[in-house]
Write a protein that holds these residues in place. Structure first.
Motif, mmCIF file in Angstrom:
data_model
loop_
_atom_site.group_PDB
_atom_site.id
_atom_site.type_symbol
_atom_site.label_atom_id
_atom_site.label_comp_id
_atom_site.label_asym_id
_atom_site.label_seq_id
_atom_site.Cartn_x
_atom_site.Cartn_y
_atom_site.Cartn_z
ATOM 1 N N GLN A 54 78.879 1.694 -12.936
ATOM 2 C CA GLN A 54 79.826 0.946 -13.750
ATOM 3 C C GLN A 54 80.624 1.893 -14.637
ATOM 4 O OE1 GLN A 54 77.911 -2.798 -15.469
ATOM 5 N NE2 GLN A 54 76.105 -1.551 -14.992
ATOM 6 N N PHE B 92 73.975 -0.038 -10.824
ATOM 7 C CA PHE B 92 73.948 -0.080 -12.281
ATOM 8 C C PHE B 92 74.671 1.105 -12.929
ATOM 9 C CE2 PHE B 92 71.696 1.055 -16.253
ATOM 10 C CZ PHE B 92 71.945 -0.080 -16.996
ATOM 11 N N PHE B 93 74.393 2.316 -12.456
ATOM 12 C CA PHE B 93 74.974 3.513 -13.065
ATOM 13 C C PHE B 93 76.373 3.826 -12.561
ATOM 14 C CE2 PHE B 93 70.449 4.494 -14.012
ATOM 15 C CZ PHE B 93 70.580 4.696 -15.376
ATOM 16 N N LYS C 221 81.688 1.262 -17.676
ATOM 17 C CA LYS C 221 81.055 1.204 -18.984
ATOM 18 C C LYS C 221 79.745 0.459 -18.832
ATOM 19 C CE LYS C 221 81.823 -0.083 -23.814
ATOM 20 N NZ LYS C 221 82.763 -0.693 -24.799
ATOM 21 N N ILE C 222 78.656 1.105 -19.221
ATOM 22 C CA ILE C 222 77.338 0.528 -19.021
ATOM 23 C C ILE C 222 76.784 0.016 -20.354
ATOM 24 C CG2 ILE C 222 74.997 0.939 -18.198
ATOM 25 C CD1 ILE C 222 76.109 3.319 -16.619
ATOM 26 N N CYS C 223 76.521 -1.270 -20.413
ATOM 27 C CA CYS C 223 75.900 -1.867 -21.596
ATOM 28 C C CYS C 223 74.658 -2.628 -21.165
ATOM 29 C CB CYS C 223 76.874 -2.814 -22.298
ATOM 30 S SG CYS C 223 78.228 -1.974 -23.153
ATOM 31 N N VAL C 224 73.603 -2.519 -21.946
ATOM 32 C CA VAL C 224 72.352 -3.197 -21.611
ATOM 33 C C VAL C 224 71.785 -3.884 -22.846
ATOM 34 C CG1 VAL C 224 71.742 -1.589 -19.775
ATOM 35 C CG2 VAL C 224 70.991 -1.115 -22.099
#
Length: 216
Positions: A18, A15-16, A20-23
């Protein structure tokens, strides 16, 4: 440990990693619940929100610290928070008191306690830094049942009202107009221009899906 946090939150191991991290709001809440549950530290949100090192502040927080007054700082925080998530910082006055609250516009569940602690601690940290520790809270209002009263009252420097109707930090209305000793017109002009450009670009975007996600 990140693997334990991600597993608890139901998020993928990479997950971390990436670019660009979008949730979604639900994923954000799950992440912070996992942080609270795995840290073993009831004050983890307070510590993260009260980060004392300015070099770790993002552009929005630095712009707030460079503002003319506490009121100006809160207005900038509310405006530029739109860049990272569908969240509102609301400030309203009532009977000589000023209430600062956070609202997640896409939330379908209650905010995790650790995230509430982080957000309100962050607001107090900006106010204290800007006024050279002259800001004083009147009280902290929390919707949660009574827990860790001594820890919270020590950190915020005020009494805590549990089982309240909102999560809010309460100041004297007059404190909103306290000038910031950290006011920096030149830096604020540069940061403000950058943030305003980003905000205009975001508002002009036709990617609706991106508008309702949080950028980490």
């Amino acid at each position: 440990a990140l693997p334990a946090v991600l597993q608890r939150a139901g998020l993928p191991p990479g997950f971390f990693q990436q670019e660009k991290i979008c949730v979604t709001t639900a994923e954000l809440f799950a992440l912070w619940r996992a942080v609270g549950e795995t840290s073993g530290d009831p004050g983890i949100g307070l510590k993260l929100g009260g980060e004392p090192r300015l070099e770790r502040y993002d552009a929005t927080a630095i712009a707030a610290v460079c503002s003319r007054s506490f009121r100006d700082a809160l207005q900038r925080l509310a405006r530029y928070k739109q860049l990272t998530c569908p969240e509102e910082i609301r400030v309203h006055t009532e009977g000589g008191e000023a209430f600062v609250e956070f609202f997640y516009l896409q939330a379908e569940e209650v905010q995790p306690d650790v995230l509430v602690d982080l957000c309100l601690s962050w607001i107090l940290s900006v106010g204290r830094r800007g006024t050279d520790d002259q800001i004083r809270t009147l009280r902290l209002e929390l919707t949660r049942p009574v827990q860790h009263r001594e820890l919270l009252e020590s950190h915020f420097g005020c009494r805590v009202r549990f089982k309240a109707g909102r999560n809010a930090l309460v100041f004297r209305s007059s404190d909103l107009d306290r000038p910031f000793t950290t006011y920096n017109e030149e830096l604020l002009k540069v940061l403000g221009a950058q943030l305003e450009n980003e905000l205009q670009a975001r508002n002009a975007s036709s990617d609706v899906g991106e508008q309702v996600r949080h950028a980490l």
